[in-house]
Design a protein around this motif. Sequence first.
Motif, PDB file in Angstrom:
ATOM      1  N   ARG A 135       1.005  -1.260  -0.030  1.00 33.16           N
ATOM      2  CA  ARG A 135       0.132  -0.187   0.076  1.00 33.16           C
ATOM      3  C   ARG A 135       0.752   1.195   0.000  1.00 33.16           C
ATOM      4  NH1 ARG A 135      -5.356   1.171   1.349  1.00 33.16           N
ATOM      5  NH2 ARG A 135      -5.595   3.470   0.220  1.00 33.16           N
ATOM      6  N   LEU A 136       2.003   1.338   0.703  1.00 32.55           N
ATOM      7  CA  LEU A 136       2.721   2.223   0.856  1.00 32.55           C
ATOM      8  C   LEU A 136       3.484   2.597  -0.597  1.00 32.55           C
ATOM      9  CD1 LEU A 136       5.702   3.149   3.446  1.00 32.55           C
ATOM     10  CD2 LEU A 136       6.218   2.740   1.080  1.00 32.55           C
ATOM     11  N   LEU A 137       3.770   1.548  -1.332  1.00 34.34           N
ATOM     12  CA  LEU A 137       4.359   1.709  -2.924  1.00 34.34           C
ATOM     13  C   LEU A 137       3.194   2.092  -3.450  1.00 34.34           C
ATOM     14  CD1 LEU A 137       6.523  -1.493  -2.951  1.00 34.34           C
ATOM     15  CD2 LEU A 137       7.392   0.624  -2.838  1.00 34.34           C
ATOM     16  N   ASP A 138       1.907   1.682  -3.548  1.00 40.01           N
ATOM     17  CA  ASP A 138       1.066   2.057  -4.263  1.00 40.01           C
ATOM     18  C   ASP A 138       0.692   3.509  -4.210  1.00 40.01           C
ATOM     19  OD1 ASP A 138       0.643  -0.461  -5.346  1.00 40.01           O
ATOM     20  OD2 ASP A 138      -1.010  -1.005  -3.891  1.00 40.01           O
ATOM     21  N   ASN A 139       0.799   3.915  -3.039  1.00 46.26           N
ATOM     22  CA  ASN A 139       0.522   5.600  -2.821  1.00 46.26           C
ATOM     23  C   ASN A 139       1.576   6.445  -3.433  1.00 46.26           C
ATOM     24  OD1 ASN A 139      -1.672   5.029  -1.315  1.00 46.26           O
ATOM     25  ND2 ASN A 139      -0.938   6.020   0.710  1.00 46.26           N
ATOM     26  N   LEU A 140       2.971   5.842  -3.485  1.00 47.37           N
ATOM     27  CA  LEU A 140       3.951   6.506  -3.896  1.00 47.37           C
ATOM     28  C   LEU A 140       3.861   6.727  -5.514  1.00 47.37           C
ATOM     29  CD1 LEU A 140       6.966   5.303  -1.906  1.00 47.37           C
ATOM     30  CD2 LEU A 140       5.661   7.659  -1.692  1.00 47.37           C
TER      31      LEU A 140
END
Length: 491
Positions: A377-382
Amino acid sequence: MKGWRAKGRFRKSLTNRYLLLISVAMIFMPILFPLASVFYWFVANTFMDVPPLPDKKYENGTVLEKMWHKEATQLEGASPEEIEQRLKSLRQAYPEVQMLWVDSDSRKRIELPVQEDMPALWSAQHTVQFMKNSVGADPFTVVAFIGDEGADEGFMVMRIPRKYISVQDPIASETTLYGLFMATMSGLFILVSWLFFVRIRKRLLRLRNAMTSPNEATGIPQPVTLTKLDEIGQLEEGYNDMVSQLEEGQRRQREEEELRKSLIASLSHDLRTPLTVIRSHIFSLEREPLSGRGKESLSLIEAKIGDLGGLIDNLLSYNLLTSGKVQLNLDAKDVLRLVKESAAAWYPVWEKAGIEPDIALREEPLIWNVDVLWFRRLLDNLFQNVVRHAQSGKYIGIYTEERQVEGGEETGALIISDRGPGFGSESHNKGAGIGLAVVDFLAKEMGLKCEVESSGEGTRITIWKPGSGGVYPGQELNPGGKQVRFEVDDM
């Protein structure tokens, strides 16, 4: 009630109490001197062996000396029997006095009482030596010639221990006892003053300890118990009011936080239903014959609805994370493998948006303790922020580099960069703030550091694990910091 409290505070004021203490000392000091005299008189008459004064006959040596010379003068021309009779009479009047008569032939005629150190025949040398030794000595000695000095009728001697005439005034005549009494009274005043300030210091230290010992659960200091309504009591009362205000503020903050979280959760869920309906109608409209402009508007509507859906997801995620309702399951994972998988999933989106990915990750695994689901999810936001806010740059860079941390140790860092206008520029797509807030919160929960650098030339986001090296134990980093490029189709 207020007037009574004000009056009570005035009476119990530290300033007034200290002034009262000083005033009592100043008033009491003049009384100390007569009290010291009375004290000595009591001690001297009760515990000391002081000889009694017989009817003030021995007031001082001058009086005795004058009396003796007067008696000697009156005996001029008297017979030996008369002289002897007069000395016996004086002896009865002054029983503490030793008396001696030496006649004109230098013979001792009478001695009352008899003394062993007195010779029977007084030579001129012995007389001079006796008179010389008697000056300032004890006993007090007076030598008087009978009649006039030229009468040649001999002389008579009076001797009395000085203890009978040196203590003519028993009040305040002993320096040691007098000084001891004064020192005791002064020490008592110092002790009272010291106790006064010790109690003040004790109360101040208790207040300081309460201020510096906050409650572990709330972080707010504990209130103190009011002792007295003086200046320190007023300070304690003000401190307790401050603690009450902090507790009330913290309670209201918790209530507002719960209300905010509840509102965000409700709003997010309520918005999902109309968005779903709008998306279904957009899907139906796409099947209808539309002009080019209509299709362009429909595509823009769909994109905005996608942005709104992502914002709602971020709001829900941030709300869940900050409320403590989500428990992260941290495991040692190769985060580079997770980055490759996420990049492969986003590749069609980048291709559709015209964004060229530049991926250069090192060969060695980069092991961090992460929750796989939330790290994705962290990567998806970035990645999503690049699509929404940096699409004009047509570029996304995903690579690793070595970063030096505390102690000189080097650790692997993950870099995600773009060539967009940066966060400081105007953008038609809002919502980057909540997305990055989720990223920052997740990074902290996983023990990672997240650093954002943004300018007009683009944005660079660096993620690393401080002080760990980011590898399996015993596994060395790539010495040369070699970057390995790969194609998304290869994963």
